[in-house]
Design an enzyme around this catalytic site. Structure first.
Site, PDB file in Angstrom:
ATOM      1  N   ASP A  19     -40.176   6.221  -6.327  1.00 40.57           N
ATOM      2  CA  ASP A  19     -40.372   6.217  -7.781  1.00 40.57           C
ATOM      3  C   ASP A  19     -41.183   7.441  -8.217  1.00 40.57           C
ATOM      4  O   ASP A  19     -42.068   7.899  -7.486  1.00 40.57           O
ATOM      5  CB  ASP A  19     -41.107   4.931  -8.183  1.00 40.57           C
ATOM      6  CG  ASP A  19     -41.010   4.674  -9.675  1.00 40.57           C
ATOM      7  OD1 ASP A  19     -40.190   5.328 -10.360  1.00 40.57           O
ATOM      8  OD2 ASP A  19     -41.764   3.814 -10.172  1.00 40.57           O
ATOM      9  N   GLY A  22     -38.910  11.320 -12.415  1.00 43.74           N
ATOM     10  CA  GLY A  22     -38.871  11.685 -13.839  1.00 43.74           C
ATOM     11  C   GLY A  22     -40.231  12.161 -14.322  1.00 43.74           C
ATOM     12  O   GLY A  22     -40.346  13.197 -14.988  1.00 43.74           O
ATOM     13  N   ARG A  23     -41.273  11.403 -13.959  1.00 45.52           N
ATOM     14  CA  ARG A  23     -42.629  11.800 -14.392  1.00 45.52           C
ATOM     15  C   ARG A  23     -43.063  13.105 -13.726  1.00 45.52           C
ATOM     16  O   ARG A  23     -43.725  13.932 -14.331  1.00 45.52           O
ATOM     17  CB  ARG A  23     -43.622  10.661 -14.095  1.00 45.52           C
ATOM     18  CG  ARG A  23     -43.597   9.593 -15.171  1.00 45.52           C
ATOM     19  CD  ARG A  23     -44.247   8.334 -14.715  1.00 45.52           C
ATOM     20  NE  ARG A  23     -43.447   7.662 -13.702  1.00 45.52           N
ATOM     21  CZ  ARG A  23     -43.918   6.795 -12.820  1.00 45.52           C
ATOM     22  NH1 ARG A  23     -45.195   6.502 -12.799  1.00 45.52           N
ATOM     23  NH2 ARG A  23     -43.113   6.224 -11.942  1.00 45.52           N
ATOM     24  N   TRP A  24     -42.674  13.310 -12.495  1.00 44.13           N
ATOM     25  CA  TRP A  24     -42.987  14.567 -11.790  1.00 44.13           C
ATOM     26  C   TRP A  24     -42.404  15.745 -12.585  1.00 44.13           C
ATOM     27  O   TRP A  24     -43.071  16.756 -12.791  1.00 44.13           O
ATOM     28  CB  TRP A  24     -42.391  14.519 -10.382  1.00 44.13           C
ATOM     29  CG  TRP A  24     -42.673  15.705  -9.503  1.00 44.13           C
ATOM     30  CD1 TRP A  24     -43.715  15.842  -8.629  1.00 44.13           C
ATOM     31  CD2 TRP A  24     -41.895  16.909  -9.424  1.00 44.13           C
ATOM     32  NE1 TRP A  24     -43.633  17.062  -7.999  1.00 44.13           N
ATOM     33  CE2 TRP A  24     -42.532  17.740  -8.460  1.00 44.13           C
ATOM     34  CE3 TRP A  24     -40.744  17.367 -10.050  1.00 44.13           C
ATOM     35  CZ2 TRP A  24     -42.037  19.004  -8.127  1.00 44.13           C
ATOM     36  CZ3 TRP A  24     -40.256  18.630  -9.717  1.00 44.13           C
ATOM     37  CH2 TRP A  24     -40.899  19.437  -8.768  1.00 44.13           C
ATOM     38  N   HIS A  36     -35.295  14.756  -9.758  1.00 44.56           N
ATOM     39  CA  HIS A  36     -34.434  14.129  -8.749  1.00 44.56           C
ATOM     40  C   HIS A  36     -34.079  15.132  -7.643  1.00 44.56           C
ATOM     41  O   HIS A  36     -33.994  14.764  -6.470  1.00 44.56           O
ATOM     42  CB  HIS A  36     -33.164  13.577  -9.399  1.00 44.56           C
ATOM     43  CG  HIS A  36     -33.443  12.446 -10.365  1.00 44.56           C
ATOM     44  ND1 HIS A  36     -34.275  11.401 -10.048  1.00 44.56           N
ATOM     45  CD2 HIS A  36     -33.004  12.209 -11.638  1.00 44.56           C
ATOM     46  CE1 HIS A  36     -34.339  10.551 -11.073  1.00 44.56           C
ATOM     47  NE2 HIS A  36     -33.580  11.032 -12.053  1.00 44.56           N
ATOM     48  N   SER A  64     -30.494   1.738  -8.221  1.00 41.09           N
ATOM     49  CA  SER A  64     -30.355   0.284  -8.354  1.00 41.09           C
ATOM     50  C   SER A  64     -29.191  -0.026  -9.287  1.00 41.09           C
ATOM     51  O   SER A  64     -28.809   0.813 -10.113  1.00 41.09           O
ATOM     52  CB  SER A  64     -31.641  -0.329  -8.907  1.00 41.09           C
ATOM     53  OG  SER A  64     -31.726  -0.086 -10.304  1.00 41.09           O
ATOM     54  N   ASP A  66     -29.352  -1.752 -11.770  1.00 43.50           N
ATOM     55  CA  ASP A  66     -29.861  -1.657 -13.150  1.00 43.50           C
ATOM     56  C   ASP A  66     -29.994  -0.201 -13.625  1.00 43.50           C
ATOM     57  O   ASP A  66     -30.141   0.046 -14.825  1.00 43.50           O
ATOM     58  CB  ASP A  66     -31.221  -2.368 -13.269  1.00 43.50           C
ATOM     59  CG  ASP A  66     -31.052  -3.880 -13.195  1.00 43.50           C
ATOM     60  OD1 ASP A  66     -29.999  -4.377 -13.641  1.00 43.50           O
ATOM     61  OD2 ASP A  66     -31.959  -4.556 -12.678  1.00 43.50           O
ATOM     62  N   ARG A  70     -29.306   3.880 -17.444  1.00 46.74           N
ATOM     63  CA  ARG A  70     -29.913   5.183 -17.792  1.00 46.74           C
ATOM     64  C   ARG A  70     -28.927   6.041 -18.577  1.00 46.74           C
ATOM     65  O   ARG A  70     -27.717   5.780 -18.564  1.00 46.74           O
ATOM     66  CB  ARG A  70     -30.315   5.917 -16.514  1.00 46.74           C
ATOM     67  CG  ARG A  70     -31.436   5.194 -15.832  1.00 46.74           C
ATOM     68  CD  ARG A  70     -32.060   6.006 -14.742  1.00 46.74           C
ATOM     69  NE  ARG A  70     -33.239   5.283 -14.290  1.00 46.74           N
ATOM     70  CZ  ARG A  70     -34.306   5.824 -13.744  1.00 46.74           C
ATOM     71  NH1 ARG A  70     -34.354   7.125 -13.559  1.00 46.74           N
ATOM     72  NH2 ARG A  70     -35.318   5.093 -13.377  1.00 46.74           N
ATOM     73  N   LEU A 130     -32.649   7.652  14.706  1.00 45.34           N
ATOM     74  CA  LEU A 130     -33.090   6.999  13.465  1.00 45.34           C
ATOM     75  C   LEU A 130     -31.856   6.511  12.729  1.00 45.34           C
ATOM     76  O   LEU A 130     -30.847   7.218  12.664  1.00 45.34           O
ATOM     77  CB  LEU A 130     -33.836   8.016  12.576  1.00 45.34           C
ATOM     78  CG  LEU A 130     -34.078   7.596  11.122  1.00 45.34           C
ATOM     79  CD1 LEU A 130     -35.142   6.507  11.044  1.00 45.34           C
ATOM     80  CD2 LEU A 130     -34.518   8.780  10.255  1.00 45.34           C
ATOM     81  N   ARG A 186     -44.347  -2.888  -8.002  1.00 45.03           N
ATOM     82  CA  ARG A 186     -43.337  -3.943  -8.085  1.00 45.03           C
ATOM     83  C   ARG A 186     -42.200  -3.702  -7.094  1.00 45.03           C
ATOM     84  O   ARG A 186     -42.052  -2.611  -6.560  1.00 45.03           O
ATOM     85  CB  ARG A 186     -42.804  -4.070  -9.511  1.00 45.03           C
ATOM     86  CG  ARG A 186     -42.358  -2.784 -10.146  1.00 45.03           C
ATOM     87  CD  ARG A 186     -41.785  -3.003 -11.547  1.00 45.03           C
ATOM     88  NE  ARG A 186     -41.533  -1.728 -12.169  1.00 45.03           N
ATOM     89  CZ  ARG A 186     -42.323  -1.149 -13.074  1.00 45.03           C
ATOM     90  NH1 ARG A 186     -43.406  -1.756 -13.502  1.00 45.03           N
ATOM     91  NH2 ARG A 186     -42.023   0.041 -13.559  1.00 45.03           N
TER      92      ARG A 186
HETATM   93  C1  FPP Z   1     -36.897   6.589  -9.533  1.00 38.40           C
HETATM   94  O1  FPP Z   1     -37.746   7.516 -10.183  1.00 38.40           O
HETATM   95  C2  FPP Z   1     -35.903   7.345  -8.784  1.00 38.40           C
HETATM   96  C3  FPP Z   1     -34.580   7.183  -8.897  1.00 38.40           C
HETATM   97  C4  FPP Z   1     -33.936   6.190  -9.790  1.00 38.40           C
HETATM   98  C5  FPP Z   1     -33.645   8.050  -8.145  1.00 38.40           C
HETATM   99  C6  FPP Z   1     -34.006   8.295  -6.713  1.00 38.40           C
HETATM  100  C7  FPP Z   1     -33.250   9.470  -6.296  1.00 38.40           C
HETATM  101  C8  FPP Z   1     -33.711  10.464  -5.522  1.00 38.40           C
HETATM  102  C9  FPP Z   1     -34.986  10.426  -4.804  1.00 38.40           C
HETATM  103  C10 FPP Z   1     -32.854  11.664  -5.442  1.00 38.40           C
HETATM  104  C11 FPP Z   1     -32.299  12.012  -4.147  1.00 38.40           C
HETATM  105  C12 FPP Z   1     -31.829  10.894  -3.309  1.00 38.40           C
HETATM  106  C13 FPP Z   1     -30.967  11.067  -2.295  1.00 38.40           C
HETATM  107  C14 FPP Z   1     -30.615   9.926  -1.435  1.00 38.40           C
HETATM  108  C15 FPP Z   1     -30.329  12.351  -2.007  1.00 38.40           C
HETATM  109  P1  FPP Z   1     -37.634   7.695 -11.757  1.00 38.40           P
HETATM  110  O2  FPP Z   1     -36.643   8.739 -12.045  1.00 38.40           O
HETATM  111  O3  FPP Z   1     -37.388   6.363 -12.371  1.00 38.40           O
HETATM  112  O4  FPP Z   1     -39.049   8.232 -12.108  1.00 38.40           O
HETATM  113  P2  FPP Z   1     -39.906   7.879 -13.410  1.00 38.40           P
HETATM  114  O5  FPP Z   1     -40.316   6.431 -13.278  1.00 38.40           O
HETATM  115  O6  FPP Z   1     -41.055   8.802 -13.263  1.00 38.40           O
HETATM  116  O7  FPP Z   1     -39.067   8.148 -14.608  1.00 38.40           O
END
Ligand code: FPP
Length: 241
Positions: A19, A22-24, A36, A64, A66, A70, A130, A186
């Site tokens: 998680d 987006g905030r990063w 991402h 997910s 859900d 987005r 792995l 969570r």
């Molecule tokens: C949640 O952070 C992250 C996701 C819904 C996407 C996860 C995807 C990656 C890590 C990209 C690469 C993955 C692979 C397998 C190549 P968020 O975007 O909801 O963050 P936020 O809560 O800060 O908005």
């Protein structure tokens, strides 16, 4: 420190909710998709670290069921990223003995992505160092509903029914260590059956900043926990001796 936990750790399965992408990106004035992309680099880092630290099974939550809610361009960007990632990582995974599988629904994914998933699974099937599982279009609740339609009569039957529903070979694997980055606390519908006795570790840092050292630290925290599985502390200590 590069201790190999394989010989000393009882941590068989690490699951991570990645998680904070987006905030990063927000914090840097970048589009969410850049977060991402940086997240994909962190996936590679975490995979290498898990293999080096002797963790046999790593399951990462990438999308997910859900997450379909987005914005369309973010969903499209994420799927493009998964497709490229699988194509580019296949050979490296093969070289490094990493078996890659994808769990979750496939019927709503683009045929191009499904092809990359199948090729990657086929190419890396023999990897024994792995097992990396990436959860895409995954919902633990939906899997429980699907599994329940077979009327399972034992925990083992339920495990096998869930595994079938999520495209996993064999049965499900209990999670030993559940990690979530990004300051939230969570489960978000991830591996609910498998997390029954998982040890939970949370990180405030955002997923793109998650390092090999963070994984090592989480494994050390795991080693310090006493897992009792319903028994008393004294009974557990007795078994450990
Ligand atoms: C949640 O952070 C992250 C996701 C819904 C996407 C996860 C995807 C990656 C890590 C990209 C690469 C993955 C692979 C397998 C190549 P968020 O975007 O909801 O963050 P936020 O809560 O800060 O908005």
């Amino acid at each position: 420190m590069s201790r190999n936990f394989a010989t000393q750790s009882t941590c068989h399965h690490v699951a991570i909710v990645m998680d904070g992408n987006g905030r990063w990106a927000d914090e840097r004035g970048l589009p969410r998709l850049e977060g991402h992309r940086a997240g994909a680099v962190a996936v590679r880092r975490a995979t290498e670290a898990a293999a080096r630290l002797g963790v046999p099974l790593l399951t990462l939550y990438a999308f997910s069921s859900d997450n379909w809610r987005r914005p369309e361009d973010e969903v499209r960007g994420l799927f493009a990223l998964f497709t490229v990632y699988l194509r580019e990582e296949r050979e490296r995974a093969l070289r490094e003995g990493v078996r890659v599988s994808v769990i979750g629904r496939r019927d709503r994914l683009a045929p191009r992505l499904v092809r990359e998933i199948e090729r990657t699974e086929e190419t890396t099937r023999g990897g024994t160092r792995l097992h990396l599982r990436i959860a895409i279009d995954y919902s633990a609740r939906d899997l429980l509903v699907a599994a329940a339609s077979d009327v399972p009569r034992s925990r083992d039957e339920m495990s096998r029914a869930i595994a079938r529903a999520m495209h996993a070979e064999a049965s499900t694997e209990d999670v030993d260590l559940f990690i979530r980055t990004g300051r939230e606390r969570r489960l978000s519908d991830f591996l609910l059956w498998e997390c029954a006795y998982a040890e939970l570790v949370f990180y405030d840092r955002m997923w793109p900043d998650f390092s090999a050292e963070d994984l090592e630290e989480a494994l050390r925290a795991f080693e310090r926990r006493q897992r009792r599985f319903g028994k008393t502390p004294a009974q557990t200590a007795e078994v450990a001796r």
